[in-house]
Design an enzyme around this catalytic site. Structure first.
Site, PDB file in Angstrom:
ATOM      1  N   LYS A   1     -10.470  -6.199  -6.211  1.00 25.19           N
ATOM      2  CA  LYS A   1     -11.598  -5.300  -6.451  1.00 25.19           C
ATOM      3  C   LYS A   1     -11.214  -4.077  -7.248  1.00 25.19           C
ATOM      4  O   LYS A   1     -11.910  -3.654  -8.140  1.00 25.19           O
ATOM      5  CB  LYS A   1     -12.187  -4.854  -5.120  1.00 25.19           C
ATOM      6  CG  LYS A   1     -13.077  -5.898  -4.520  1.00 25.19           C
ATOM      7  CD  LYS A   1     -14.034  -5.262  -3.541  1.00 25.19           C
ATOM      8  CE  LYS A   1     -14.156  -6.117  -2.317  1.00 25.19           C
ATOM      9  NZ  LYS A   1     -13.051  -5.899  -1.365  1.00 25.19           N
TER      10      LYS A   1
ATOM     11  N   LYS B   1      -3.258 -11.522  -8.323  1.00 27.05           N
ATOM     12  CA  LYS B   1      -4.573 -12.067  -7.986  1.00 27.05           C
ATOM     13  C   LYS B   1      -5.688 -11.164  -8.511  1.00 27.05           C
ATOM     14  O   LYS B   1      -5.469  -9.973  -8.745  1.00 27.05           O
ATOM     15  CB  LYS B   1      -4.702 -12.226  -6.472  1.00 27.05           C
ATOM     16  CG  LYS B   1      -4.556 -10.917  -5.704  1.00 27.05           C
ATOM     17  CD  LYS B   1      -5.088 -10.993  -4.292  1.00 27.05           C
ATOM     18  CE  LYS B   1      -5.305  -9.610  -3.711  1.00 27.05           C
ATOM     19  NZ  LYS B   1      -6.287  -9.480  -2.685  1.00 27.05           N
TER      20      LYS B   1
ATOM     21  N   LYS C   1       0.828  -1.210   0.000  1.00 28.41           N
ATOM     22  CA  LYS C   1       0.000   0.000   0.000  1.00 28.41           C
ATOM     23  C   LYS C   1       0.863   1.261   0.000  1.00 28.41           C
ATOM     24  O   LYS C   1       0.501   2.261  -0.616  1.00 28.41           O
ATOM     25  CB  LYS C   1      -0.945   0.009   1.224  1.00 28.41           C
ATOM     26  CG  LYS C   1      -2.060  -1.027   1.138  1.00 28.41           C
ATOM     27  CD  LYS C   1      -3.081  -0.633   0.097  1.00 28.41           C
ATOM     28  CE  LYS C   1      -4.296  -1.509  -0.007  1.00 28.41           C
ATOM     29  NZ  LYS C   1      -4.152  -2.880  -0.405  1.00 28.41           N
TER      30      LYS C   1
END
Ligand code: ADP
Length: 326
Positions: free
Chosen positions: A192, A189, A107
């Site tokens: 969202k 992966k 992040k």
């Protein structure tokens, strides 16, 4: 106990890593599932879309088979006790160990202008969510393994410091192993908010599903029998294992092994199996999303159940910490 952030549309990774396990657990266990709206503030501070996204996650969970009568299905911010436990646990979590978390480092790379303290203490809040119900099994995807290890560390640290209140939470999957659903471009992966064209969402319409699957990376096929599959081909087979019939998978495995595989046909088949899988969930979710009254009732009932359990735990926590002065 488990949760999903309302940061966008649910995708196949959320379904197979998390929701499918929720549904299977609901008859056997005392379950708490929440929409993790507080967690989403660490990366999505703009709250204008939050209500719609919370409702979407609720609807998609119910459309996938979760029964709000059987489980506590609630919204994280409705349970104030979570924030209190988070505060206590923050005093037991060290900067060094939090900075080493892989998701934190990711992040920091992704949003260098907003490295907030909530991002650093994300695993602490997650621990609070879990141990607030003294939960032992946490159905999650493989990407959450490290967070669960940290949850065990914090729970144990609390127990050692103040007395035994919490059991050790463990990552859980009904299969043998935790699942990671790969993205269609073979890079990482499904997720969202990243690589949206390589992610299959439960809300994708039939044409969109076909388009995305047909774009998945392939090559000209194996040149020697029984070759090792490249990662991106392995990923396509993995997706097929999630939604296609065993005989379909066998057929294409054999075709791969004797070098007769035609990836165009394989992807067409996968696309049709995906459509058959996703369409009923999408249609149910659309109907549920229209029913605001029902969703409000679900949230209220869920919060009530979750608060009851939270209050019991927090009485024990305050007693163990000797914060009960009168
Ligand atoms: P996202 O990463 O898409 O924002 P969340 O962080 O809200 O999803 O995770 C919700 C649940 O879905 C977690 O249990 C997580 O492990 C699971 N999950 C997310 N992506 C995948 C994936 N690609 N494969 C398997 N499980 C996943």
């Amino acid at each position: 106990m488990s949760g999903i952030r309302p940061t966008g549309f649910l995708h196949l990774g959320n379904y197979f890593g998390a929701v499918r396990n929720y549904v299977r657990m609901q008859d056997e266990f005392d379950c708490f599932f929440m929409v993790a709206d507080l967690h989403s503030l660490t990366t999505h501070p703009d709250t204008r879309e939050l209500k719609i996204n919370v409702q979407r996650v609720l609807a998609e969970n119910i459309a996938s088979g979760l029964d709000p009568e059987k489980v506590a299905l609630y919204c994280q911010s409705h349970i104030r006790e979570t924030s209190e436990l988070y505060l206590y646990l923050n005093m037991l979590a060290y900067q060094g160990e939090l900075e080493k978390t892989v998701t934190f480092k990711d992040k920091v790379r992704q949003q260098p202008d907003n490295v907030n303290a909530g991002l650093l203490t994300y695993p602490v809040l997650q621990t609070a969510d879990i141990i607030l119900h003294r939960a032992e099994l946490v159905p999650v995807g493989k990407d959450q393994e490290q967070h669960l290890e940290m949850a065990r560390t914090f729970a144990n640290r609390f127990n050692h410091r103040y007395g035994e209140v919490f059991p050790e939470p463990k990552a859980f999957n009904f299969g043998d192993e935790l699942i990671k659903v790969p993205s269609l471009d073979g890079a990482g992966k499904m997720s969202k908010s990243e690589n949206q064209l390589a992610t299959l969402y439960l809300s994708d319409d039939d044409e969109m599903i076909r388009k995305k699957v047909m774009k998945a990376k392939t090559d000209s096929g194996p040149s020697e029998p029984n070759s090792k599959k490249p990662d991106y081909i392995e990923n396509i087979f993995l997706l097929m294992k999630l939604v296609s019939k065993p005989e379909t998978i066998r057929h294409y495995e054999m075709a791969f092994n004797d070098c007769t595989v035609r990836y165009g046909d394989l992807k067409k088949q996968l696309a049709e199996d995906m459509v058959a899988f996703i369409t009923p969930i999408r249609q149910r979710a659309e109907t549920i999303r229209q029913d605001q009254k029902y969703l409000k009732e679900v949230m209220e009932k869920g919060a009530e159940k979750a608060r009851r359990s939270a209050k019991e735990t927090m009485d024990k926590v305050r007693e163990a910490m000797r914060l009960n002065y009168y």
